[in-house]
Scaffold this motif. Structure first.
Motif, PDB file in Angstrom:
ATOM      1  N   ASP A  46       0.726  -1.163   0.011  1.00  0.00           N
ATOM      2  CA  ASP A  46      -0.090   0.041   0.081  1.00  0.00           C
ATOM      3  C   ASP A  46       0.864   1.206  -0.016  1.00  0.00           C
ATOM      4  O   ASP A  46       0.478   2.326   0.217  1.00  0.00           O
ATOM      5  CB  ASP A  46      -1.100  -0.055   1.228  1.00  0.00           C
ATOM      6  N   ARG A  47       2.020   0.936  -0.171  1.00  0.00           N
ATOM      7  CA  ARG A  47       3.124   2.056  -0.281  1.00  0.00           C
ATOM      8  C   ARG A  47       3.530   2.242  -1.882  1.00  0.00           C
ATOM      9  O   ARG A  47       3.787   1.160  -2.408  1.00  0.00           O
ATOM     10  CB  ARG A  47       4.197   2.281   0.586  1.00  0.00           C
ATOM     11  N   ALA A  78       2.735   9.433   6.017  1.00  0.00           N
ATOM     12  CA  ALA A  78       1.981   9.522   4.745  1.00  0.00           C
ATOM     13  C   ALA A  78       1.144   8.473   4.222  1.00  0.00           C
ATOM     14  O   ALA A  78       1.688   7.436   4.473  1.00  0.00           O
ATOM     15  CB  ALA A  78       2.532  10.064   3.461  1.00  0.00           C
ATOM     16  N   ASP A  79      -0.498   8.592   4.256  1.00  0.00           N
ATOM     17  CA  ASP A  79      -0.840   7.623   3.709  1.00  0.00           C
ATOM     18  C   ASP A  79      -1.174   8.083   2.387  1.00  0.00           C
ATOM     19  O   ASP A  79      -2.089   8.785   1.829  1.00  0.00           O
ATOM     20  CB  ASP A  79      -2.396   7.888   4.433  1.00  0.00           C
ATOM     21  N   TYR A  80      -0.747   7.068   1.327  1.00  0.00           N
ATOM     22  CA  TYR A  80      -0.630   7.078   0.080  1.00  0.00           C
ATOM     23  C   TYR A  80      -1.888   6.939  -0.660  1.00  0.00           C
ATOM     24  O   TYR A  80      -1.953   7.451  -1.731  1.00  0.00           O
ATOM     25  CB  TYR A  80       0.623   6.493  -0.467  1.00  0.00           C
ATOM     26  N   ARG A  81      -2.623   6.173   0.184  1.00  0.00           N
ATOM     27  CA  ARG A  81      -4.085   5.796  -0.594  1.00  0.00           C
ATOM     28  C   ARG A  81      -5.146   7.034  -0.319  1.00  0.00           C
ATOM     29  O   ARG A  81      -6.367   6.945  -0.839  1.00  0.00           O
ATOM     30  CB  ARG A  81      -4.795   4.588   0.188  1.00  0.00           C
ATOM     31  N   ASP A  82      -4.720   7.914   0.434  1.00  0.00           N
ATOM     32  CA  ASP A  82      -5.670   9.093   0.797  1.00  0.00           C
ATOM     33  C   ASP A  82      -5.540   9.953  -0.332  1.00  0.00           C
ATOM     34  O   ASP A  82      -4.840  10.317  -1.013  1.00  0.00           O
ATOM     35  CB  ASP A  82      -4.904   9.978   1.858  1.00  0.00           C
ATOM     36  N   PHE A 102      -2.153  -2.983  -2.570  1.00  0.00           N
ATOM     37  CA  PHE A 102      -2.740  -3.374  -1.194  1.00  0.00           C
ATOM     38  C   PHE A 102      -1.530  -4.453  -0.692  1.00  0.00           C
ATOM     39  O   PHE A 102      -0.981  -4.984  -0.896  1.00  0.00           O
ATOM     40  CB  PHE A 102      -3.963  -4.315  -1.125  1.00  0.00           C
ATOM     41  N   ALA A 103      -1.343  -3.983   0.771  1.00  0.00           N
ATOM     42  CA  ALA A 103      -0.468  -4.898   1.784  1.00  0.00           C
ATOM     43  C   ALA A 103      -1.157  -5.726   2.197  1.00  0.00           C
ATOM     44  O   ALA A 103      -2.492  -6.010   1.951  1.00  0.00           O
ATOM     45  CB  ALA A 103       0.143  -3.972   2.705  1.00  0.00           C
ATOM     46  N   PRO A 104      -0.878  -6.937   2.989  1.00  0.00           N
ATOM     47  CA  PRO A 104      -1.739  -8.056   3.090  1.00  0.00           C
ATOM     48  C   PRO A 104      -2.849  -7.504   4.329  1.00  0.00           C
ATOM     49  O   PRO A 104      -4.010  -8.155   4.593  1.00  0.00           O
ATOM     50  CB  PRO A 104      -0.848  -8.983   3.699  1.00  0.00           C
ATOM     51  N   GLY A 105      -2.578  -6.342   5.072  1.00  0.00           N
ATOM     52  CA  GLY A 105      -3.590  -6.033   6.102  1.00  0.00           C
ATOM     53  C   GLY A 105      -4.431  -4.745   5.659  1.00  0.00           C
ATOM     54  O   GLY A 105      -5.141  -4.373   6.489  1.00  0.00           O
ATOM     55  N   THR A 106      -4.114  -4.361   4.249  1.00  0.00           N
ATOM     56  CA  THR A 106      -4.763  -3.145   4.012  1.00  0.00           C
ATOM     57  C   THR A 106      -6.296  -3.323   3.708  1.00  0.00           C
ATOM     58  O   THR A 106      -6.612  -4.469   3.151  1.00  0.00           O
ATOM     59  CB  THR A 106      -4.071  -2.622   2.830  1.00  0.00           C
ATOM     60  N   ILE A 107      -7.159  -2.563   4.280  1.00  0.00           N
ATOM     61  CA  ILE A 107      -8.305  -2.757   3.967  1.00  0.00           C
ATOM     62  C   ILE A 107      -9.055  -1.920   2.853  1.00  0.00           C
ATOM     63  O   ILE A 107      -8.712  -0.798   2.988  1.00  0.00           O
ATOM     64  CB  ILE A 107      -9.287  -2.425   5.309  1.00  0.00           C
ATOM     65  N   ASN A 108      -9.882  -2.433   2.059  1.00  0.00           N
ATOM     66  CA  ASN A 108     -10.254  -1.559   0.828  1.00  0.00           C
ATOM     67  C   ASN A 108     -11.620  -0.673   1.424  1.00  0.00           C
ATOM     68  O   ASN A 108     -12.690  -1.731   1.495  1.00  0.00           O
ATOM     69  CB  ASN A 108     -10.284  -2.528  -0.456  1.00  0.00           C
ATOM     70  N   TYR A 109     -11.609   0.377   1.463  1.00  0.00           N
ATOM     71  CA  TYR A 109     -12.849   0.985   2.084  1.00  0.00           C
ATOM     72  C   TYR A 109     -13.782   1.385   0.935  1.00  0.00           C
ATOM     73  O   TYR A 109     -14.898   1.972   1.258  1.00  0.00           O
ATOM     74  CB  TYR A 109     -12.526   2.272   2.904  1.00  0.00           C
ATOM     75  N   ASP A 110     -13.313   1.031  -0.375  1.00  0.00           N
ATOM     76  CA  ASP A 110     -14.034   1.512  -1.535  1.00  0.00           C
ATOM     77  C   ASP A 110     -14.854   0.535  -2.184  1.00  0.00           C
ATOM     78  O   ASP A 110     -15.284   0.787  -3.479  1.00  0.00           O
ATOM     79  CB  ASP A 110     -13.124   2.427  -2.486  1.00  0.00           C
ATOM     80  N   LEU A 111     -14.977  -0.511  -1.584  1.00  0.00           N
ATOM     81  CA  LEU A 111     -15.814  -1.760  -1.923  1.00  0.00           C
ATOM     82  C   LEU A 111     -17.212  -1.092  -2.267  1.00  0.00           C
ATOM     83  O   LEU A 111     -17.924  -0.618  -1.750  1.00  0.00           O
ATOM     84  CB  LEU A 111     -15.778  -2.965  -1.173  1.00  0.00           C
ATOM     85  N   LYS A 112     -17.928  -1.451  -3.476  1.00  0.00           N
ATOM     86  CA  LYS A 112     -19.050  -1.677  -3.799  1.00  0.00           C
ATOM     87  C   LYS A 112     -20.216  -2.500  -3.440  1.00  0.00           C
ATOM     88  O   LYS A 112     -21.389  -2.108  -3.181  1.00  0.00           O
ATOM     89  CB  LYS A 112     -19.626  -1.530  -5.350  1.00  0.00           C
ATOM     90  N   THR A 113     -19.723  -3.543  -2.768  1.00  0.00           N
ATOM     91  CA  THR A 113     -20.456  -4.475  -1.897  1.00  0.00           C
ATOM     92  C   THR A 113     -19.815  -4.862  -0.703  1.00  0.00           C
ATOM     93  O   THR A 113     -18.890  -4.619  -0.483  1.00  0.00           O
ATOM     94  CB  THR A 113     -20.693  -5.719  -2.622  1.00  0.00           C
ATOM     95  N   GLN A 130     -12.886  -9.182   5.815  1.00  0.00           N
ATOM     96  CA  GLN A 130     -12.586  -7.868   6.505  1.00  0.00           C
ATOM     97  C   GLN A 130     -12.268  -6.911   5.348  1.00  0.00           C
ATOM     98  O   GLN A 130     -11.812  -5.796   5.500  1.00  0.00           O
ATOM     99  CB  GLN A 130     -11.289  -7.955   7.267  1.00  0.00           C
ATOM    100  N   GLY A 131     -12.458  -7.318   3.981  1.00  0.00           N
ATOM    101  CA  GLY A 131     -12.258  -6.261   3.061  1.00  0.00           C
ATOM    102  C   GLY A 131     -10.698  -6.094   2.589  1.00  0.00           C
ATOM    103  O   GLY A 131     -10.134  -5.425   1.919  1.00  0.00           O
ATOM    104  N   ARG A 132      -9.868  -7.202   3.006  1.00  0.00           N
ATOM    105  CA  ARG A 132      -8.245  -7.223   2.530  1.00  0.00           C
ATOM    106  C   ARG A 132      -8.151  -8.087   1.323  1.00  0.00           C
ATOM    107  O   ARG A 132      -8.911  -9.043   1.291  1.00  0.00           O
ATOM    108  CB  ARG A 132      -7.667  -7.953   3.692  1.00  0.00           C
ATOM    109  N   ASP A 133      -7.218  -7.615   0.566  1.00  0.00           N
ATOM    110  CA  ASP A 133      -7.165  -8.260  -0.708  1.00  0.00           C
ATOM    111  C   ASP A 133      -6.394  -9.486  -0.879  1.00  0.00           C
ATOM    112  O   ASP A 133      -5.485  -9.900  -0.210  1.00  0.00           O
ATOM    113  CB  ASP A 133      -6.044  -7.300  -1.623  1.00  0.00           C
ATOM    114  N   VAL A 134      -7.189 -10.376  -1.445  1.00  0.00           N
ATOM    115  CA  VAL A 134      -6.835 -11.738  -1.215  1.00  0.00           C
ATOM    116  C   VAL A 134      -5.455 -12.195  -1.785  1.00  0.00           C
ATOM    117  O   VAL A 134      -4.708 -12.974  -1.475  1.00  0.00           O
ATOM    118  CB  VAL A 134      -7.884 -12.644  -1.712  1.00  0.00           C
TER     119      VAL A 134
END
Length: 349
Positions: A46-47, A78-82, A102-113, A130-134
């Protein structure tokens, strides 16, 4: 050392190994996947790999920078996903992201579902509950499984080979006493002990490795013991003893190299067993700490979320592929060291 500098036996073994095309290519595929997992931070993170801002070059993947370095307000990392920070950087620079953002612990808050979300252009293999990338968790989990299996195999093999060598070389009452101890030790309920340890000690990579090592060191003992029992009365051993060589020198310099053929052929299968053990424990919730990416956790989520079949399918394919490659490599190694295959294609009799 080139191929021409190898001994005739080593050349024959290499040719026998290559003759098993399935195992030969499985080795290269396995090494490629392992190398890719070792560079996981450069593939899934996520960087950004590199940020160019106001003529300066930054490498966030290896160094942490404050938000103020890119025109932000806060001194925090810095949060580069901001979106706000992204806009600041792209106004007067550029960002180069890894293939998976995405890092293994990064949560995707922009999911449509609601998570777990199905595979998409953003999340190639979908997300977990939890919305983390598989895909990111699969890559990091693959690395942990391989490293854990290698560490367990190497350390347990060292102890197992040493114990088997002592038993087989000296024999007698020492061999009988050690055999009884190993039989009792092997009969201990491993799963119950793991449950007790996990309830007392916070599970981690090293504590789990230590507990697994307590039970896996006996894997190669019987094999090495049998080889030493067979070899200790050979003429070259008697000659070395007559020349005044000590027991340790005879074991290390003479018997052990000649007894390692059967042991080496068995090591890939020991590695596969170690990976399977870790996957099973993670699946049962007795393995690595919660949140750690692992193949067993992915399989457990596939069982719990049957309406998200991509979780179970991804976990099954990953584990099946990994174990299949290891078994194929083990078969090729077994063929390479098989004394019945005296000459391979291209060898001179």
């Amino acid at each position: 050392m080139t191929f021409a500098n190898l001994s005739s036996i080593s050349r024959r073994r290499w040719r026998n190994f290559r003759a098993n095309g399935r195992g030969f290519w499985s080795l290269w595929i396995l090494l490629g996947l392992f190398a890719l997992s070792l560079c996981a931070e450069l593939v899934a993170n996520d960087r950004p790999l590199m940020v160019r801002y106001q003529g300066k070059t930054f490498f966030p993947v290896v160094k942490t920078y404050p938000e103020t370095a890119f025109g932000g307000t806060f001194e925090t990392s810095a949060d580069y996903r901001d979106p706000f920070l992204k806009e600041l950087i792209t106004k007067d620079g550029s960002i180069i992201w890894p293939a998976i953002e995405f890092a293994p612990g990064t949560i995707n808050y922009d999911l449509k579902t609601p998570p777990p979300a199905a595979p998409s252009a953003v999340n190639w293999l979908g997300t977990d509950e939890q919305g983390r990338d598989v895909a990111a968790r699969l890559l990091y989990g693959f690395r942990i499984s391989i490293l854990f299996g290698l560490a367990l195999t190497v350390i347990s093999s060292v102890f197992g080979i040493a114990a088997g060598a002592v038993q087989g070389y000296f024999g007698g009452l020492l061999d009988l006493a050690m055999q009884r101890i190993i039989e009792v030790w092997s009969g201990l309920p491993q799963l119950f002990i793991l449950v007790i340890v996990s309830s007392v000690v916070v599970p981690s990579f090293w504590t789990l490795l230590g507990v697994m090592l307590l039970f896996s060191w006996t894997t190669l003992i019987n094999l090495v013991r049998a080889e030493f029992l067979r070899s200790r009365n050979f003429d070259y051993v008697r000659a070395a003893r007559a020349l005044g060589m000590g027991d340790f020198q005879i074991i290390v310099k003479h018997i052990l190299p000649n007894s390692m053929v059967a042991t080496i052929t068995f090591l890939p299968f020991v590695l596969a067993g170690a990976v399977t053990a870790l996957t099973s424990l993670d699946f049962l919730g007795l393995g690595l700490p919660p949140g750690t990416p692992s193949l067993g956790e992915l399989l457990r989520q596939g069982k719990e979320y049957l309406h998200a079949p991509w979780l179970g399918i991804t976990g099954f394919v990953a584990v099946a592929l990994l174990l299949t490659l290891m078994i194929f490599v083990g078969e090729a190694v077994r063929d390479a060291f098989d004394p019945r295959k005296t000459f391979a294609a291209g060898d001179e009799p």
